[in-house]
Scaffold this motif. Sequence first.
Motif, PDB file in Angstrom:
ATOM      1  N   UNK A   6      44.788  37.468  44.554  1.00 57.09           N
ATOM      2  CA  UNK A   6      43.586  37.946  45.214  1.00 57.09           C
ATOM      3  C   UNK A   6      43.610  39.461  45.388  1.00 57.09           C
ATOM      4  N   UNK A   7      42.450  40.075  45.142  1.00 57.02           N
ATOM      5  CA  UNK A   7      42.257  41.490  45.425  1.00 57.02           C
ATOM      6  C   UNK A   7      41.250  41.623  46.559  1.00 57.02           C
ATOM      7  N   UNK A   8      41.138  42.813  47.120  1.00 57.17           N
ATOM      8  CA  UNK A   8      40.255  43.025  48.267  1.00 57.17           C
ATOM      9  C   UNK A   8      39.031  43.817  47.823  1.00 57.17           C
ATOM     10  N   UNK A   9      37.957  43.095  47.518  1.00 53.10           N
ATOM     11  CA  UNK A   9      36.751  43.726  46.990  1.00 53.10           C
ATOM     12  C   UNK A   9      35.537  42.969  47.507  1.00 53.10           C
ATOM     13  N   UNK A  10      34.381  43.635  47.536  1.00 51.10           N
ATOM     14  CA  UNK A  10      33.176  42.991  48.054  1.00 51.10           C
ATOM     15  C   UNK A  10      32.556  42.093  46.990  1.00 51.10           C
ATOM     16  N   UNK A  11      33.275  41.055  46.698  1.00 45.87           N
ATOM     17  CA  UNK A  11      32.930  40.078  45.673  1.00 45.87           C
ATOM     18  C   UNK A  11      32.978  38.697  46.306  1.00 45.87           C
ATOM     19  N   UNK A  37      55.526  41.093  30.848  1.00 48.36           N
ATOM     20  CA  UNK A  37      54.492  40.877  31.857  1.00 48.36           C
ATOM     21  C   UNK A  37      53.564  42.087  31.906  1.00 48.36           C
ATOM     22  N   UNK A  38      52.264  41.803  31.801  1.00 44.70           N
ATOM     23  CA  UNK A  38      51.221  42.823  31.827  1.00 44.70           C
ATOM     24  C   UNK A  38      50.237  42.445  32.924  1.00 44.70           C
ATOM     25  N   UNK A  39      49.939  43.384  33.824  1.00 39.64           N
ATOM     26  CA  UNK A  39      49.126  43.058  34.987  1.00 39.64           C
ATOM     27  C   UNK A  39      47.930  43.988  35.103  1.00 39.64           C
ATOM     28  N   UNK A  40      46.774  43.389  35.403  1.00 41.52           N
ATOM     29  CA  UNK A  40      45.532  44.128  35.603  1.00 41.52           C
ATOM     30  C   UNK A  40      45.142  44.030  37.071  1.00 41.52           C
ATOM     31  N   UNK A  41      45.051  45.187  37.718  1.00 34.18           N
ATOM     32  CA  UNK A  41      44.718  45.227  39.149  1.00 34.18           C
ATOM     33  C   UNK A  41      43.729  46.359  39.394  1.00 34.18           C
ATOM     34  N   UNK A  42      42.437  46.022  39.348  1.00 38.67           N
ATOM     35  CA  UNK A  42      41.398  47.009  39.633  1.00 38.67           C
ATOM     36  C   UNK A  42      40.430  46.430  40.656  1.00 38.67           C
ATOM     37  N   UNK A  43      39.498  47.259  41.102  1.00 36.25           N
ATOM     38  CA  UNK A  43      38.473  46.813  42.054  1.00 36.25           C
ATOM     39  C   UNK A  43      39.102  46.193  43.297  1.00 36.25           C
ATOM     40  N   UNK A  44      39.801  47.026  44.031  1.00 31.77           N
ATOM     41  CA  UNK A  44      40.439  46.569  45.267  1.00 31.77           C
ATOM     42  C   UNK A  44      40.518  47.744  46.240  1.00 31.77           C
ATOM     43  N   UNK A  45      40.208  47.474  47.493  1.00 38.92           N
ATOM     44  CA  UNK A  45      40.259  48.538  48.486  1.00 38.92           C
ATOM     45  C   UNK A  45      41.663  48.945  48.859  1.00 38.92           C
ATOM     46  N   UNK A  70      27.356  63.539  45.406  1.00 38.33           N
ATOM     47  CA  UNK A  70      25.941  63.212  45.649  1.00 38.33           C
ATOM     48  C   UNK A  70      25.678  61.835  46.237  1.00 38.33           C
ATOM     49  N   UNK A  71      26.701  60.979  46.356  1.00 39.51           N
ATOM     50  CA  UNK A  71      26.451  59.620  46.825  1.00 39.51           C
ATOM     51  C   UNK A  71      25.963  59.612  48.278  1.00 39.51           C
ATOM     52  N   UNK A  72      25.084  58.680  48.636  1.00 39.20           N
ATOM     53  CA  UNK A  72      24.673  58.544  50.038  1.00 39.20           C
ATOM     54  C   UNK A  72      25.837  58.037  50.893  1.00 39.20           C
ATOM     55  N   UNK A  73      25.708  58.258  52.189  1.00 35.51           N
ATOM     56  CA  UNK A  73      26.803  57.938  53.104  1.00 35.51           C
ATOM     57  C   UNK A  73      27.207  56.482  53.028  1.00 35.51           C
ATOM     58  N   UNK A  74      26.231  55.565  52.981  1.00 32.80           N
ATOM     59  CA  UNK A  74      26.567  54.139  52.994  1.00 32.80           C
ATOM     60  C   UNK A  74      27.378  53.751  51.763  1.00 32.80           C
ATOM     61  N   UNK A  75      27.123  54.394  50.628  1.00 37.67           N
ATOM     62  CA  UNK A  75      27.875  54.085  49.414  1.00 37.67           C
ATOM     63  C   UNK A  75      29.281  54.681  49.479  1.00 37.67           C
ATOM     64  N   UNK A  76      29.382  55.888  50.021  1.00 36.50           N
ATOM     65  CA  UNK A  76      30.711  56.482  50.207  1.00 36.50           C
ATOM     66  C   UNK A  76      31.564  55.605  51.123  1.00 36.50           C
ATOM     67  N   UNK A  77      30.939  55.105  52.174  1.00 40.05           N
ATOM     68  CA  UNK A  77      31.660  54.250  53.120  1.00 40.05           C
ATOM     69  C   UNK A  77      32.112  52.964  52.448  1.00 40.05           C
ATOM     70  N   UNK A  78      31.247  52.380  51.624  1.00 41.63           N
ATOM     71  CA  UNK A  78      31.613  51.151  50.907  1.00 41.63           C
ATOM     72  C   UNK A  78      32.782  51.400  49.959  1.00 41.63           C
ATOM     73  N   UNK A  95      35.116  53.670  50.073  1.00 40.78           N
ATOM     74  CA  UNK A  95      36.351  53.970  50.799  1.00 40.78           C
ATOM     75  C   UNK A  95      36.848  52.807  51.646  1.00 40.78           C
ATOM     76  N   UNK A  96      36.044  51.775  51.812  1.00 39.98           N
ATOM     77  CA  UNK A  96      36.400  50.676  52.699  1.00 39.98           C
ATOM     78  C   UNK A  96      37.489  49.784  52.145  1.00 39.98           C
ATOM     79  N   UNK A  97      37.960  48.874  52.977  1.00 40.52           N
ATOM     80  CA  UNK A  97      39.051  47.984  52.595  1.00 40.52           C
ATOM     81  C   UNK A  97      38.646  46.984  51.528  1.00 40.52           C
ATOM     82  N   UNK A  98      37.337  46.839  51.284  1.00 41.43           N
ATOM     83  CA  UNK A  98      36.849  45.975  50.214  1.00 41.43           C
ATOM     84  C   UNK A  98      36.122  46.790  49.137  1.00 41.43           C
ATOM     85  N   UNK A  99      36.527  48.031  49.002  1.00 40.57           N
ATOM     86  CA  UNK A  99      35.905  48.916  48.033  1.00 40.57           C
ATOM     87  C   UNK A  99      36.789  49.163  46.829  1.00 40.57           C
ATOM     88  N   UNK A 100      37.184  50.429  46.673  1.00 36.82           N
ATOM     89  CA  UNK A 100      37.969  50.823  45.509  1.00 36.82           C
ATOM     90  C   UNK A 100      39.191  51.628  45.931  1.00 36.82           C
TER      91      UNK A 100
END
Length: 263
Positions: free
Chosen positions: A118-123, A138-146, A177-185, A187-192
């Motif tokens: 499990x990763x931590x993302x808004x999914x 062993x090869x591991x892919x770990x993206x899209x996680x806060x 240029x991103x709006x505040x709500x997107x920057x917050x998303x 940077x959040x624990x379920x973001x990137x």
Amino acid sequence: MAKFFTIASGSSGNSSFVGSSGEGILVDFGISCRGVTTALKNRGIEPGSLSGILITHEHIDHVRGLAVFLNKYDIPLYASPAVLKFLLSNGLVPEKASLNEIDEQGQLIGKMLVKPFRTSHDSVGSLGYSIITPDEHRITVCTDTGYITEEAKEQLFKSEVVLIEANYDNGMLDFGPYPYHLKRRIKGSQGHLSNADCAAFLPELIKSGTTHIVLGHLSKENNTPDVALQTCVSELSLAGLKKDRDYVIFAAPRSELSENILL
């Protein structure tokens, strides 16, 4: 021999290939069917020969070309139950597709053992994947996680090759240029994962045995390959680890094939 390369990596689309002994698995299908099939053929891989497709989560930059591809090729698709349900109910895969819930304990796809985490993302149900080839690479892919979850660490620390997110530079995001709500998303624990957070994790990762690091899912607006690489290499240097001696690192191209990693 194990092989890894990225087909695309970034906010506009993601897909990568893991192969061994004449078989292969795709992780994500976030660009067009034509883009993926052309890339595979350029590397001498017939799209119909794939053993399976793993989907990390349902966001469009990870599933954009799925429906067209699965209408042409009968390749099994694997993801979390919630992601499969979302894809089917939103018409992102054809009804005739072979949809399979990935076994949380690990699952053989072809001759390769896939271990999801499990990763931590808004999914609705995002996963990363660790793929073990028959010759035990062993090869591991770990993206899209806060942040790097404990499940992710368990798989990452056993991996020779890691595709890990370095999505944004803090300063570029803060003053961009991103709006505040997107920057917050983001940077959040379920973001990137930021460059700085990725870099802070890398010394421990290298010391666990990882030899190849691929920085992935870089933001077009809030990052550059040079900035991401400089941040990570500087942190590794502070830990006494030297590029091209203790590890290999590069940033995955946004819309082009990466170099092959062969093990």
